[in-house]
Design an enzyme around this catalytic site. Structure first.
Site, PDB file in Angstrom:
ATOM      1  CG  ASP A  82       7.400   5.428 -11.806  1.00  0.00           C
ATOM      2  OD1 ASP A  82       7.950   4.320 -12.001  1.00  0.00           O
ATOM      3  OD2 ASP A  82       6.167   5.597 -11.871  1.00  0.00           O
ATOM      4  CE  LYS A 126      -5.499  -2.336   0.477  1.00  0.00           C
ATOM      5  NZ  LYS A 126      -5.610  -0.919   0.087  1.00  0.00           N
ATOM      6  CB  SER A 161      -0.969  -0.043   1.184  1.00  0.00           C
ATOM      7  OG  SER A 161      -2.000   0.897   1.045  1.00  0.00           O
TER       8      SER A 161
END
Length: 451
Positions: A314, A328, A303
């Site tokens: 990224d 998740k 999460s």
């Protein structure tokens, strides 16, 4: 009906539920009556009424209308996904109480996997962690009662209790032939979100156990303390440990990423409801001034942890090392109901800056590092060139044999448990090595740029 968004994984017990207050805007979300009437599935409702009538009339034992309707609602919601569920008044009250963290628990985060209660992660410095419970453990009995057929909320309720009382969990673990019992004493769980220490001169370590409302502030304090411990010199690099971190407050995850990046998107969420469409962007300022970061993750990182790892990956700001994360990528909203109960409903997915949804996929580390046992470590480090058959001789030995000269002893990095780091935490050992390599490359690049 008002709703609040959460990013915790499945059910939580033994520590504060991670509630992301205002992550979704509060609003009157009662649907328009005209819209509802136009979409009522009349044929399906007739079938439902037929079944209800038959059960009330012919089931072997009488069943109250409330029980039948509660069961119908639970069935409808539980079949949507593992994180949506219906809570009656008592269960909703229990959920609200968990936000205080002032109750007896074990320090576990669990979810349903193949209809079995499965440990997502044990939380640092809690009875469950000290008892040796591991991510991936399957809880098949609670005090001798089979968990098969129990829903998540009931299983969690069984595991809660008065501090000082004991509970026995029967565990099935991959690689272990037979189920085994673990007896744990419940305790008041007050989890410290952030811990920090120096690993080597210039190289810091920060561990985030879960994301709480004050995690970002705690991490800033920890970074400032590490700089003081480094003779007030900037850090050469940082290991950020998110292993077995089950998630928590969305804004805390955003704040952690914002600490290290200067601009750009951090995370965005998307769902059918307009209020579920959100995005969070970074602000100018990097407390490490560009020094390299290695983020450690594993299957218990879920999460909000995955938001941090995915955003830093990224952006190219950090190297992600360890094992693929839990996966998740959904947001749950808590919606109070008129009967005093509540609905926990999945209302959105979150995405990394590049548009990746990690739902069911997780974050794949840039460098895969598994936690090795001592026997495995000995195999890795015991083979030398001189052990290979037919190796060529060293010309510096003046013909006195082909044995390598005696090396100076290598300084062992000692972990907090008093054992060499390579033995007690191989992933951290490798993470530090990666960080040192990155620091050397960064220093070289800075030198070339300056020239």
């Amino acid at each position: 009906m008002r709703k609040t968004s959460t990013l915790g994984v499945a059910a939580v017990f033994g520590f504060s539920v991670a509630i992301a207050i205002n992550a979704l805007a509060d609003k009157d979300s009662a649907p328009n009556a005209t819209d509802v009437q136009s979409t009522i599935p009349l044929n399906e409702l007739r079938t439902f009424t037929d079944v209800l009538t038959r059960v009330k009339a012919d089931y072997v034992d009488p069943v109250s209308d409330k029980t039948l309707m509660d069961n119908a609602i639970r069935g409808m919601i539980s079949r949507l996904d593992p994180h949506s569920n219906y809570m009656d008044k008592s269960e909703f009250k229990d959920l609200q109480e968990t936000t205080t963290g002032k109750f007896g628990g074990l320090g576990l985060q669990v979810g349903m996997k193949e209809n079995i209660i499965t440990v997502i992660a044990p939380i640092d410095d809690t009875p469950a962690q000290r008892a040796g419970i591991k991510a991936g453990d399957k809880i098949v009995k609670i005090n001798g009662e089979l968990t098969q057929g129990l829903d998540l909320e009931k299983s969690v309720k069984l595991m809660r209790g008065e501090p000082g009382t004991k509970i026995t969990l029967t565990i099935v673990r991959d690689g272990v032939d037979k189920p085994f019992d673990v007896t744990i004493e419940r305790a008041i769980i007050n989890v410290k979100s952030v811990k920090a220490r120096m690993l080597d001169p210039g190289f810091g370590y920060i561990r985030i156990a879960q994301f709480q409302s004050d995690t970002t502030e705690q991490m800033h304090d920890a970074l400032n303390q590490l700089i003081k411990d480094n003779d007030n010199h900037p850090l050469k690099g940082l290991v950020l440990d998110l292993r077995n971190n089950p998630g928590g407050v969305l804004q805390a995850a955003v704040g952690v990423v914002d600490t290290f990046v200067n601009k750009g998107l951090i995370v965005y969420t998307d769902g059918r409801d307009a209020d579920s469409k959100m995005s969070f962007k970074a602000h100018e300022g990097d407390m490490l001034s560009g020094a390299p970061i290695v983020v450690l993750v594993n299957g218990g990182s879920a999460s909000a942890s995955e938001i941090v790892a995915g955003a830093l990956q990224d952006d190219g700001r950090a190297l992600i090392a360890g094992e693929r994360t839990f996966g998740k990528g959904s947001v749950q909203s808590i919606m109070p109901l008129s009967n005093g109960g509540a609905l926990r409903l999945t209302t959105a997915r979150y995405f990394t800056p590049s548009g990746r949804s990690i739902q069911g996929e997780g974050i794949k580390p840039d460098v895969e590092v598994h936690q090795l046992k001592i026997a495995d470590i000995e195999k890795v480090f015991s083979i030398k060139e001189a052990d290979l058959a037919g190796h060529i001789t060293n010309p510096n030995n003046n013909g006195k044999g082909d044995k390598a000269p005696k090396e100076a002893p290598i300084k062992q990095m000692i972990n907090t448990d008093g054992k060499p780091l390579v033995e007690s935490d191989y992933q951290l050992y490798e993470g530090l090595n990666l960080l040192k390599g990155m620091a050397i490359v960064a220093k070289r690049d800075a030198k070339h740029t300056g020239s």
